[in-house]
Structures are given as C-alpha cells and as structure tokens.
Design an enzyme around this catalytic site. Sequence first.
Site, PDB file in Angstrom:
ATOM      1  N   GLY A 282     -36.186 -64.935  -7.931  1.00 55.12           N
ATOM      2  CA  GLY A 282     -36.997 -64.660  -7.115  1.00 55.12           C
ATOM      3  C   GLY A 282     -38.125 -64.109  -7.782  1.00 55.12           C
ATOM      4  N   SER A 283     -38.800 -63.035  -7.245  1.00 53.28           N
ATOM      5  CA  SER A 283     -40.016 -62.477  -7.600  1.00 53.28           C
ATOM      6  C   SER A 283     -39.892 -61.952  -9.291  1.00 53.28           C
ATOM      7  CB  SER A 283     -40.519 -61.217  -6.774  1.00 53.28           C
ATOM      8  OG  SER A 283     -41.080 -62.087  -5.582  1.00 53.28           O
ATOM      9  N   THR A 284     -38.622 -61.516  -9.661  1.00 56.10           N
ATOM     10  CA  THR A 284     -38.574 -61.055 -10.995  1.00 56.10           C
ATOM     11  C   THR A 284     -39.059 -62.065 -12.034  1.00 56.10           C
ATOM     12  OG1 THR A 284     -36.364 -61.970 -11.184  1.00 56.10           O
ATOM     13  CG2 THR A 284     -36.544 -59.651 -10.216  1.00 56.10           C
ATOM     14  N   LYS A 286     -41.768 -63.515 -11.690  1.00 50.89           N
ATOM     15  CA  LYS A 286     -43.156 -63.450 -11.909  1.00 50.89           C
ATOM     16  C   LYS A 286     -43.581 -62.963 -13.321  1.00 50.89           C
ATOM     17  CE  LYS A 286     -44.715 -63.442  -7.012  1.00 50.89           C
ATOM     18  NZ  LYS A 286     -43.433 -63.027  -6.348  1.00 50.89           N
TER      19      LYS A 286
END
Length: 448
Positions: A282-284, A286
């Site tokens: 997920g956003s980790t 990024k």
Amino acid sequence: MRARGVAGLAGALAVVLTGGLGAAHVLRADREPGPERVARDYFAAWRRGALDEMAGLVARPPADFADQHRAMVRGLTVYSVALEPGPVTRQGDTARVEFTADRDVAGHGSWRFRSTLRLDRRSGRWRVAWTPDALYPGLRGPAEWRLRQIRVQPVTFTARDGGALSGDGPLGPYLTDLTDRYDAADGEDGDDEESEPATAWAVEVRDRAGGEFRRLKLLGAPRGEKVRTTIDPDVQAAAEKALRGAPGDGAVVALRPSTGEVLGIADTLGGQGAFVNLYPPGSTFKVVSAAALLGRGMGGGGAVDCPARAVAAQRTITNHEGASLGRTTLRRAFAESCNTTFATLTVGRSRAAGLASAAGAFGFGERLWPGAASAYSDFPKTGEGAELAESAIGQGRVQATPLLMATVAAAVADGSRRSPRLLEARSLRRAGGRRRRARCRARRRCGT
C-alpha cells in the site's frame, strides 16, 4: 437505547416485595449470553474435548470443524491441553480473547503458544467467529500435522544482553528456525569443528495444498552453547504489548537502522509471518516511488499536482475520501500520501525501469535471511501501462513482507540499506547467512 413499551418492560422486569417497604428485589429475565459467557463456555467445552458443544457455539462452523481439531491431536499425539484465556475485549459487535494453549505433545515436552479467539454478534446473538487460526495463529485452512525426530546442535539463543528469551510467545517460530539452521562450533574462535548433534522432536504443519511442512517448535532440544541474538528485551516487550492491543492480525518489526539488527519481532500471522508472508504494501511503498522520482532529478520542493482523481495509463486513480491538494510540492504530496501524484509521476517520469531500480535498491528481490525458501519479493515486471500506476502506490502485483518494509524505513532513516539480521555478525555465517551492506548509490536514492 431503544424505547420499550409497557408490555416489553413488564416482560423484562419482575418486582418482588418482601419484608415491608424498601425491600424490593429486581429480577432480570434471562437474556442472550454476552461474549464473556460464550467464550467461557467455549473454553470449558474445549478443555473437556466436547467438540459438538464447541461447534454449537460457533457461527456457521465448517463441516470438518471436529476433524480439524482431531487432526492436530492425532498428528502430534497430544496427551493433554491446558487453556488459559485472558479477558474479553469488546469493540462494537466484535470481541476477542487472547489465550495461551499449552499442549503435552507425546510426552516429549510442552508446546506453549498464544493465540486469539474471535467472537461477533449476529442477529443479536454472540457466537465464536471460528477460523483455523484459532488452533494456531496464521493457519489458512485444514492442516496436516506431524511430529518428527531430528538431529540438532546443542545451542540456546539469548537476548542481546545474555538474558533468556521465551520460545512460547511470538518469538518462538523465529528461534526454532535459528536452532534448526545453526551449525554450532566448539568454542568461540570461529573454527569449523562441529559439536556432536543431539536429537529433538519437531512440531510441523502443512496447511496449503502442495505446500511444504513448516517447523513451529522444537521439543526436547538440548541446551548447550549460548548464542546471543540481536533481540532487545525491552523492545521485544513493547512490540508484543503493542500488538496485543491492536484489532485484527498484524506484525511489528523493530530494526536498528545503522546496523540492520532486529531488536524486536511480534506478529499474529503464524510461523515466521513477519519474515516470509507477503502482503500488498500500500502507501508505505510510496517511499520507494518517491526515491525513484528523486533519482530522476526531482526535488522535494518541486511543484506537483494532487487532484482528487487522475487517469494514469488508462487507469483511474483516486485519493482516499476524495482528498485534493491542488498544486503543491512533492514533499507535501508525500506527507499527505497523494495517490494521484505518485501514480501519474511514476508513469510519466520514473517509468517502469526507474521504479524497478529503486525497488531493487531498497531490497526487493534480495534473498531473505534467516532462511526463507524464497526471496523477500521480486518486484513485478509491470511494463509502462496501468499496472505501473498501481505499483507506484503499492497495489497491483507489488507484495512485500513486514520485515522488508521495515528495512525500507530503516534505509531512509540511515541513508544506507543493510540486510536485517537476528544474530551478532560473528555468528551470522554459522547460521547460513552472510552480512551484507548495500549503500545507496546516492543518499537521494534512499529518500534523504
């Protein structure tokens, strides 16, 4: 609280007057038992081996409910089981009970571990929400169990300060794996002369069709040479405490960024879940996408767009709850976790090669130590299409272990990426690993 009519109230309460005024006793009619009562009855039935009673307290028990319990007992020759439930923790219409199971396995020793029983309320009735991981954390389906005698080296793993480590909690599977792999040598001079191995009994399980048996515990393993791990007792205790208070399954991995030492591990994923189970980051992810952009010449203060919705490579990307920052900086888009920014910039600027290169610099594709049969996770070959947009925000086919994402954060904190390790450097080779340190080609590649 819903209002009740007079008739409903009369049905719920009965008043009995005895011995004059003021001696009123309020008697409540029977109600549907709460999660505390259901859990208590379930554990009581489990202790007696009353599988039919247990199934009666489960919401939609599987047809093989009893068979799954019997498979563990027969496969491991369990003589007895002791269950120690903790308090019930409620959260709305769900509840959970942390408990300790202690099984006497064929007289070879005690197999003790912590697990969780989940309950929920459906149509006003509390029932056990049973899944196979009530038998052992992380089980995904009906399991095949076995007890196997093996030869092991006499070794005991301790905390970094030399203190004892418990094999009954979340650390158990990780210590078992170290014991299984460690090639103990006489003395501390690093020579290759091996000590005489002894025998122990391995508790093993296979819960996926076509999969391999996983070793969960060694029983009767001799305690000889003491080998220090990198585990910090205070950090380990904090990790376990944090996980106990979290809803659902999860993992905590604490690393020292400057060395790669694993200071604490706790998970409810089963086996070595924090080291080997793969999940969408997920956003980790990024962090990796941002590093790829920095590597292509962008700066943290560079102007970028963060609309609520954007189309990247014919894939519509949206932000959480439709959030929009408009024209902003890359730094703020990262801080606010803007999906549309990173999807469009990755497709238009980093491209597939740039993102894959950044992922490799952070450890994707590196073989996991200690001892996973596979790599952390190979970064998928996405091409330049919609799948690249999904990969930029940690979705699509991108997968990572909790340990890998912990090393990503550690690399940013230190400016270098170091392979994680559970042993002191001098002991690493003897466990089948080697110390690796890969400094980023430029500090900007690690996001600093």
